[in-house]
Design a protein around this motif. Sequence first.
Motif, mmCIF file in Angstrom:
data_model
loop_
_atom_site.group_PDB
_atom_site.id
_atom_site.type_symbol
_atom_site.label_atom_id
_atom_site.label_comp_id
_atom_site.label_asym_id
_atom_site.label_seq_id
_atom_site.Cartn_x
_atom_site.Cartn_y
_atom_site.Cartn_z
ATOM 1 N N UNK A 289 0.797 -1.227 0.000
ATOM 2 C CA UNK A 289 0.000 0.000 0.000
ATOM 3 C C UNK A 289 0.830 1.278 0.000
ATOM 4 N N UNK A 290 2.038 1.190 -0.556
ATOM 5 C CA UNK A 290 2.881 2.395 -0.704
ATOM 6 C C UNK A 290 3.183 2.620 -2.169
ATOM 7 N N UNK A 291 2.176 3.007 -3.001
ATOM 8 C CA UNK A 291 2.423 3.085 -4.454
ATOM 9 C C UNK A 291 3.482 4.125 -4.826
ATOM 10 N N UNK A 292 3.534 5.258 -4.112
ATOM 11 C CA UNK A 292 4.518 6.289 -4.491
ATOM 12 C C UNK A 292 5.947 5.828 -4.184
ATOM 13 N N UNK A 293 6.070 5.091 -3.060
ATOM 14 C CA UNK A 293 7.396 4.535 -2.763
ATOM 15 C C UNK A 293 7.771 3.471 -3.798
ATOM 16 N N UNK A 294 6.757 2.702 -4.193
ATOM 17 C CA UNK A 294 6.997 1.672 -5.215
ATOM 18 C C UNK A 294 7.469 2.333 -6.496
ATOM 19 N N UNK A 295 6.816 3.498 -6.847
ATOM 20 C CA UNK A 295 7.189 4.229 -8.065
ATOM 21 C C UNK A 295 8.637 4.720 -7.973
ATOM 22 N N UNK A 296 9.000 5.210 -6.808
ATOM 23 C CA UNK A 296 10.350 5.728 -6.634
ATOM 24 C C UNK A 296 11.388 4.607 -6.851
ATOM 25 N N UNK B 226 -5.383 5.305 -10.258
ATOM 26 C CA UNK B 226 -5.124 4.782 -8.904
ATOM 27 C C UNK B 226 -5.835 5.631 -7.857
ATOM 28 N N UNK B 227 -6.147 6.876 -8.251
ATOM 29 C CA UNK B 227 -6.905 7.736 -7.335
ATOM 30 C C UNK B 227 -6.124 8.109 -6.097
ATOM 31 N N UNK B 228 -4.954 8.716 -6.291
ATOM 32 C CA UNK B 228 -4.174 9.172 -5.131
ATOM 33 C C UNK B 228 -4.948 10.308 -4.476
ATOM 34 N N UNK B 229 -5.203 10.276 -3.178
ATOM 35 C CA UNK B 229 -5.986 11.330 -2.511
ATOM 36 C C UNK B 229 -5.370 12.711 -2.758
ATOM 37 N N UNK B 230 -6.233 13.688 -3.016
ATOM 38 C CA UNK B 230 -5.763 15.065 -3.206
ATOM 39 C C UNK B 230 -5.345 15.368 -4.629
ATOM 40 N N UNK B 231 -5.552 14.415 -5.536
ATOM 41 C CA UNK B 231 -5.202 14.700 -6.945
ATOM 42 C C UNK B 231 -6.456 14.703 -7.787
ATOM 43 N N UNK B 232 -6.472 15.607 -8.817
ATOM 44 C CA UNK B 232 -7.612 15.606 -9.744
ATOM 45 C C UNK B 232 -7.230 14.826 -10.974
ATOM 46 N N UNK B 233 -8.245 14.165 -11.518
ATOM 47 C CA UNK B 233 -7.971 13.306 -12.669
ATOM 48 C C UNK B 233 -8.908 13.705 -13.793
ATOM 49 N N UNK B 234 -8.328 14.121 -14.968
ATOM 50 C CA UNK B 234 -9.172 14.633 -16.071
ATOM 51 C C UNK B 234 -10.003 13.526 -16.691
ATOM 52 N N UNK B 235 -9.492 12.255 -16.609
ATOM 53 C CA UNK B 235 -10.240 11.131 -17.202
ATOM 54 C C UNK B 235 -10.119 11.076 -18.711
#
Length: 985
Positions: free
Chosen positions: A811-818, A889-898
């Motif tokens: 459950x750490x997608x941003x760390x996984x990305x890094x 992925x719907x990271x909280x606090x981000x907007x997604x244009x779709x």
Amino acid sequence: GFHLSGTVTEPATQSEPETTHKVAISFDRCKITSVTCGCGNRDIFYCAHVVALSLYRIRKPEQVKLRLPISETLFQMNRDQLQKLVQYLITAHHTEVLPTAQKLADEILSSNSEINQVHGAPDPTAGASIDDENCWHLDEEQVREQVKQFLSQGGYYGSGKQLNSMFAKVREMLRMRDSNGARMLTLITEQFMADPRLSLWRQQGTGMTDKCRQLWDELGALWVCIVLNPHCKSEEKNGWLRQLKKWGDMDICPLEDGNYGSELPNITNALPQSNLAQDSLARPRRTVFTRAMEACDLHWQDSHLQRIISSDFYMSPAYQREGESLLFNPQGLPLWLDHVPTACARVDALRSHGYPREALRLAVAIINTLRLQQQRQLDIYKHQKKELLQRGMTNTTNLEGWVGHPLDPIGCLFATLTETCRVEDDNTMDTGDSGEPKPPVYQHVPVWGCPDGGESYLALALEVALMGMGQQRLMPEGLYAQDKVCRNEEQIVAKLQEMELDDVLVQTLRKQAILLLEGGPFSGLGEVIHRESVPMHTFAKYLFTALLPHDTDLAYKLGLRAMRLPVLESTAPSGDVGHPHHGISIVPSRYPRWFTLGHLESQQCELASTMLTAAKGDMLRLRTVLEAIQKHIHSSSLIFKLAQDAFKIATPADNPPDITLLNVALELGLQVMRMTLSTLNWRRREMVRWLVTCATEVGLRALVSILQSWYTLFTPTEATSIVAATVMSHNTILRLSLDYPQREELASCARTLALQCAMKDPQNCALSALTLCEKDHIAFETAYQIVIDAASTGMTYSQLFTIARYMEHRGYPLRAFKLASLAMTHLNLAYNQDTHPAINDVLWACALSHSLGKNELAAIIPLVVKSVHCATVLSDILRRCTMTAPGLAGIPGRRNSGKLMSTDKAPLRQLLDATISAYINTTHSRLTHISPRHYGEFIEFLSKARETFLLAQDGHIQFAQFIDNLKQIYKGKKKLMMLVRERFG
């Protein structure tokens, strides 16, 4: 007369009809001298029909008509009767007899024929003259045939057993004083010497097989026995000596120490003056017959020897003359001061030639001599003890080891003494349940003529076996001689184990054990021994087991003393062999030539295991045995075996564990860990797992201890992936039934270990460390930081991808990305690596970035373009990125244009260009060496390329130009270009 004839009927069986056989037997002075039988069976033993006729004559003499010799009967006939007899005889057997009768008639009628020069005529029924040789009938041809046949089978199919039974037959003949014994052995030896394998072994310099060696040894020992016949004539002995010399001089004759190749100096030479430092050329060559040839010089005329063997009551006279003190011991009993193996060979000869009483008398004199020597050497040692102990080494007084000696002196004395003590059971032939013969049952038989009447032959047998086994002797040279020492030890121990120990025997055992412990250079169990001394482990294991129920302290003292294996322990200069003035010096380190070292070490381990088992529950004794193991055993696999043994005994299935022995098992296990930490050992994983199991049985404190001192016991990988992982497993927690604070203590130790291992070896331990620290936030963050710090230098892309996926899973997608981005910088995929194992990781990393959003995708694409040059992989990534909108992925606090992303704009534009350029480069690379069978595949590849080109706005123009270009450059490949035209115009 001397001729027995008869008809023997063999009754019908289911498969064979009844048969009758004509048998004729000649005999002379109570011996069968020749046999013939119509059955035609050839064997070295008489056929059943000859035996049947002989037994019939013995059992029913009145049924056999006794007649005068035929010459007497003929003498009583007149001329008419004689003519009638001859004509009837010819008529009855005319086909067989007529030619002979006619020939004899012609010779008798011719005045100057040979037959007429001799008075009288032969009579086969009249017996031999008093001067003629008379011996039992032996079918010599048959003996030769059988030995040859058995040898040709190379000791297989039981032929070794058959040859041994022929040797036993020779011994039986000697015992019955049958003069054929020597003749039969000569025939056997001739066949042995004619064995074609001898020259083959000699050419190749290889040793013969063990079975063969043992047969040759028995052959040599039998010849010693034959030439030591106390009643043989000197001309007989000279004949044998000539024969033995002839065989011994043949270059194929096997050597006494079993070597054909490099003949090493032989310590077992009984000649003290031979200087072993000389080269082997100067040393006489000793064959299997040398000892028999030397025995030819021995005689039985010595008056002292004659008195020993002829009387049970031979004692020293009241007033001893000068020099007589050497002939008797202080008690007045006679001594026989011969070289021990030679003296025992005399005992064997007496016993073998049917003089059991005489053999016993000589055996007793030899034992009295050995006792006196032992006592004298002990006295001398007591005076020199201090000096020897300071030097820490010793001379050995025995130039020749008795155990493993070609003449088996100890076995011979033991057999002679116990033979008289055997209780003959009516069912001796019965075997036990296992089909093995039942062990012998012994009883005490008092020694005849013993002044105090207190000695028994059985106790003497035990005493002499202990003396012989306890003798300090140097390891002989050569594989065969060394192997023989081990084998002979095991044979003697097996015989000792058949003895039931009563009070008398226990007293003998204790007395001899104490003498051996106090003993100086004569004892292999003395305080100081020579570095090359034969180890005493096998013997000590017997002594330990036998003494344990009667004298525990003595048993342990012996067992612990015998644990040493000096050849592996010291490189100190070895003491001289023998007395210094003999000038014998041995090369100090012959250690690599101890061929049986593996076997000896395993015997050492057996002794240790026996003592550990016995000491269960006794902390003090266990401690001393443990110290002995740690001091003397140098092989990690053997210490591991001991640890496992101790563990097994300490944890019986149905009883609570014995904590004292468990602690010993753990301590041995820890020692193995330290010994094998820096060396490669194929059983290492098994050892590590076992140690954790053992520590778990011992309890929480043991586990905490191994976790805290992991770096002295395990590699970082072992510590995290096996040790900590097992300790933290659900099973371990249940097995120990820990409460919450205990569980926390264990977990905290495991986390500390994990972080230390991750620091030391991030490549192999980072993931395990993260897993172990999951439940503790601070520890987990620390582990993650260690990974990030190590990522740029010490880690491979596959390790980083693995950890990245683990992070996503946690459950750490941003760390996984890094981590995935860091992994991409380490990767390089060439144009033709379309099956590379990292492709799945790359696709996953791009999918992860895409799901996180446009920014992450924009960050990873330049890395992909830089690292991946394989067109099919790039086009796969491109296709996946255009199928759905980014940021799902719907990271909280981000907007997604779709909205779907366009290939005309960044970041996909850059990926599209890279993919097209990869297709162009790959096409050229493939065309430089393409074969016609790959044309179809190539056209498919171009079709895939076209799909990618068409994603660009001017893609169709670009592709058309690309195809024209190909046609131009590769116009020489006509067939291929035709296929390109057909598909793409």
